[in-house]
Scaffold this motif. Structure first.
Motif, PDB file in Angstrom:
ATOM      1  N   THR A   1      33.888  11.217  -7.675  1.00  0.00           N
ATOM      2  CA  THR A   1      33.525  10.104  -6.874  1.00  0.00           C
ATOM      3  C   THR A   1      31.825   9.927  -7.363  1.00  0.00           C
ATOM      4  OG1 THR A   1      35.391   9.815  -5.586  1.00  0.00           O
ATOM      5  CG2 THR A   1      33.612   8.510  -4.956  1.00  0.00           C
ATOM      6  N   GLU A   2      31.352  11.116  -6.855  1.00  0.00           N
ATOM      7  CA  GLU A   2      29.945  11.295  -7.036  1.00  0.00           C
ATOM      8  C   GLU A   2      29.274  11.123  -8.509  1.00  0.00           C
ATOM      9  OE1 GLU A   2      28.313  14.520  -4.759  1.00  0.00           O
ATOM     10  OE2 GLU A   2      29.389  13.885  -2.842  1.00  0.00           O
ATOM     11  N   VAL A   3      29.938  11.962  -9.228  1.00  0.00           N
ATOM     12  CA  VAL A   3      29.408  12.126 -10.737  1.00  0.00           C
ATOM     13  C   VAL A   3      29.721  11.155 -11.656  1.00  0.00           C
ATOM     14  CG1 VAL A   3      28.727  14.425 -10.073  1.00  0.00           C
ATOM     15  CG2 VAL A   3      30.882  13.805 -11.173  1.00  0.00           C
ATOM     16  N   GLY A   4      31.111  10.538 -11.250  1.00  0.00           N
ATOM     17  CA  GLY A   4      31.756   9.708 -12.192  1.00  0.00           C
ATOM     18  C   GLY A   4      32.632  10.379 -13.157  1.00  0.00           C
ATOM     19  N   LYS A   5      31.942  11.195 -14.065  1.00  0.00           N
ATOM     20  CA  LYS A   5      32.678  11.855 -15.050  1.00  0.00           C
ATOM     21  C   LYS A   5      31.931  13.052 -15.372  1.00  0.00           C
ATOM     22  CE  LYS A   5      32.526   8.506 -18.067  1.00  0.00           C
ATOM     23  NZ  LYS A   5      32.360   7.596 -19.231  1.00  0.00           N
TER      24      LYS A   5
ATOM     25  N   ALA B   1      38.726  13.981 -15.098  1.00  0.00           N
ATOM     26  CA  ALA B   1      37.451  14.221 -15.083  1.00  0.00           C
ATOM     27  C   ALA B   1      36.686  14.078 -16.153  1.00  0.00           C
ATOM     28  CB  ALA B   1      37.664  16.038 -15.147  1.00  0.00           C
ATOM     29  N   LEU B   2      37.325  14.173 -17.501  1.00  0.00           N
ATOM     30  CA  LEU B   2      36.460  13.561 -18.659  1.00  0.00           C
ATOM     31  C   LEU B   2      35.862  12.138 -18.783  1.00  0.00           C
ATOM     32  CD1 LEU B   2      37.862  16.136 -21.197  1.00  0.00           C
ATOM     33  CD2 LEU B   2      35.852  16.288 -19.781  1.00  0.00           C
ATOM     34  N   THR B   3      36.954  11.270 -18.483  1.00  0.00           N
ATOM     35  CA  THR B   3      36.742   9.801 -18.666  1.00  0.00           C
ATOM     36  C   THR B   3      36.310   9.042 -17.475  1.00  0.00           C
ATOM     37  OG1 THR B   3      39.118   9.340 -17.913  1.00  0.00           O
ATOM     38  CG2 THR B   3      38.616   9.756 -20.182  1.00  0.00           C
ATOM     39  N   GLY B   4      36.606   9.792 -16.265  1.00  0.00           N
ATOM     40  CA  GLY B   4      35.802   9.011 -14.653  1.00  0.00           C
ATOM     41  C   GLY B   4      36.990   7.948 -14.648  1.00  0.00           C
ATOM     42  N   SER B   5      38.256   7.967 -14.958  1.00  0.00           N
ATOM     43  CA  SER B   5      39.184   7.011 -14.600  1.00  0.00           C
ATOM     44  C   SER B   5      40.720   7.640 -14.838  1.00  0.00           C
ATOM     45  CB  SER B   5      39.343   5.817 -15.676  1.00  0.00           C
ATOM     46  OG  SER B   5      37.975   5.188 -15.931  1.00  0.00           O
ATOM     47  N   ARG B   6      41.357   7.061 -13.854  1.00  0.00           N
ATOM     48  CA  ARG B   6      42.837   7.702 -13.708  1.00  0.00           C
ATOM     49  C   ARG B   6      43.601   7.272 -14.845  1.00  0.00           C
ATOM     50  NH1 ARG B   6      44.552   6.643  -7.474  1.00  0.00           N
ATOM     51  NH2 ARG B   6      43.235   8.085  -6.369  1.00  0.00           N
TER      52      ARG B   6
END
Length: 520
Positions: A158-162, A265-270
């Protein structure tokens, strides 16, 4: 600090104090700010400021061993406290305590006990250590875990986005090692998600700990099963399709979830994130997630294929063990190899998970990149060749049958009109299945690197073998007729067209059946 998994039927009380600032003075359940009265017991809700100071357990000693110091977290089913050992004051623990209303539910207590047993059975530096399970004087069960300082992977994302590829892969490989140790003990987690991965130590090079085995499944466990076929347990966005259908699952459901964690983790999206759980479950069952490279173009195509293979709809299409997935990810782990800990269990023989040498890793990455980049052009080329071969073969086959019916001599040919009608009829007959196949590939295969590579491999052998068999047989016929029998005109005998088509078709069918048998 450890976290509590929120089940599907949990009250709207899980989350941080900011999200749920109201608390019931009777049952202790938290609610959002718009709530005024507890739906459970009609008690007026209080503000939860200084709620930790009002917790009756703070300051008490449990089992004459653990002195509760403070509240460090809360979920829908319980709270987590920091505690110190009464005789070794420097030793800290995390006490996980059920809320009173859940402490009276036998099934919840059974799962609580199973969490302790499952986690205690797994010996790994990447799994939270469980030291004890007991009850308070009032009968409330509690777990005693190691005290973790750090941050949940979900909060970190949530903090770093991806995340960058190297750090993300390193964390996921640690998760693979943790779950490989669990699977070796017959334990399937069934609720892997970023919220159940805790990062400890330096966040620039953290150590991941898998937590919360509350809905885990233990193979051949004694006693009645706590879940039955048809019961859906887990978190929809990271749930394998067979788990979403309520079917019995095995360790490959965890492999799917780990792939989904790496995706996030790599895309920042579920991979699947809809407005409600039912819509999310429907998407899990019927759709593929957006291509990772469409959300983050820097992801290498081979790494994208690893994610997509781990998240394959069918369990048989995924990696079959955590060791296999770990070995594939090793190519993208830029960290140094970790020393083997003495307390780590001896892993049974299987795929090697050590990091390959730099030249070998670069060669393997290049080979994988070439395989993925050539998959889609190869599909187009093979499809055109296959379609042309089928169409041409059918035209020559039907022409040969007509010529044989007229006598089969060199002069028994089709008229111009017959040739046009024959070619048009076969063309129209093939265009519909060709368009249906192209539409299927575009919708279900083209945006998935794993499926593209698999499709290219599946159609390459039958088409190449069929064409080679046809070409070799055609060459053999010419040699026999022109050289051995010394009658060049015999090559035009229409029966040869029938034989050649049959040889090519048998070759293609045999290659396809062999491919199917190898894949089983």
């Amino acid at each position: 600090m450890t976290s509590l998994s929120t089940s599907a039927n949990a009250p709207p009380s899980s989350g941080s104090d900011n999200a749920t600032p109201k608390v019931c003075p009777t049952c202790g359940v938290r609610y959002p700010a718009e709530f005024r009265v507890c739906p459970r017991d009609a008690a007026t809700l209080d503000d939860s400021v200084d709620d930790a100071l009002r917790d009756d357990l703070v300051g008490k000693t449990l089992n004459e061993t653990y002195t509760v110091m403070r509240v460090v977290g809360e979920g829908g089913m319980g709270r987590v406290y920091e505690a110190r050992h009464t005789r070794i004051s420097s030793k800290r623990f995390a006490i996980k305590m059920l809320h009173p209303e859940y402490a009276r539910q036998p099934q919840v207590i059974s799962r609580f006990q199973r969490e302790a047993e499952a986690a205690a059975a797994v010996q790994s530096p990447y799994v939270v250590t469980v030291f004890d399970v007991h009850r308070t004087a009032e009968g409330r069960p509690f777990l005693v875990n190691e005290f973790l300082e750090g941050k949940e992977l979900a909060d970190y994302l949530t903090e770093v986005g991806k995340m960058k590829i190297g750090p993300a892969v390193r964390i996921v490989r640690q998760i693979c090692k943790a779950l490989a140790a669990a699977h070796a003990k017959g334990v399937v987690h069934r609720d892997m998600k970023p919220e159940n991965v805790f990062l400890t130590g330096d966040l620039a090079m953290p150590t991941a700990k898998v937590i919360d085995f509350g809905i885990s499944k233990v193979d051949d466990a004694p006693g009645a099963a706590l879940t039955q076929t048809g019961m859906i347990m887990g978190t929809p966005s990271y749930m394998a399709p067979e788990q979403a259908r309520g079917e019995r699952v095995d360790h490959r459901a965890d492999i799917y979830a780990v792939g989904a964690i790496l995706y996030c983790a790599l895309t920042g999206s579920r991979p699947f994130d809809r407005n409600d759980p039912t819509a999310t479950l429907t998407a899990v069952l019927t759709e593929d997630p957006p291509r990772p490279r469409s959300l983050e173009p820097s992801i290498p195509e081979p790494l994208e294929m690893i994610i997509q293979r781990a998240m394959a709809k069918e369990p048989s299409h995924r990696y079959q063990t955590m060791e296999e997935l770990d070995a594939e990810l090793a190519l993208y782990d830029t960290s140094e190899p970790e020393p083997r800990e003495l307390s780590s269990p001896v892993v049974q023989p299987g795929p090697r998970t050590s990091l390959p040498s730099a030249p070998r890793a670069a060669t393997m990455q290049l080979r994988q990149a070439q395989q993925v980049s050539m998959a889609r052009p190869l599909i187009l080329l093979l499809s055109v060749l296959g379609l042309f071969w089928v169409a041409g073969g059918l035209i020559t086959l039907v022409t040969a049958i007509i010529r044989l019916s007229r006598g089969g001599t060199v002069t028994d040919n089709l008229t111009g009109l017959e040739a046009v009608l024959l070619a048009s009829g076969i063309g129209f007959a093939l265009i519909t299945p060709a368009l249906i196949g192209a539409r299927h590939v575009r919708r279900n295969v083209w945006n998935n690197s794993m499926k593209s590579v698999d499709l290219a491999d599946n159609i390459r052998r039958p088409i190449v073998v069929g064409l080679c068999a046809y070409g070799f047989a055609s060459l053999l016929v010419r040699v026999v007729e022109a050289v051995v029998l010394r009658r060049a005109a015999g090559v035009a005998w229409p029966m040869w067209d029938v034989v050649l088509f049959a040889i090519g078709a048998v070759g293609a069918a045999g290659a396809y059946l062999l491919l199917r048998s190898e894949s089983r």
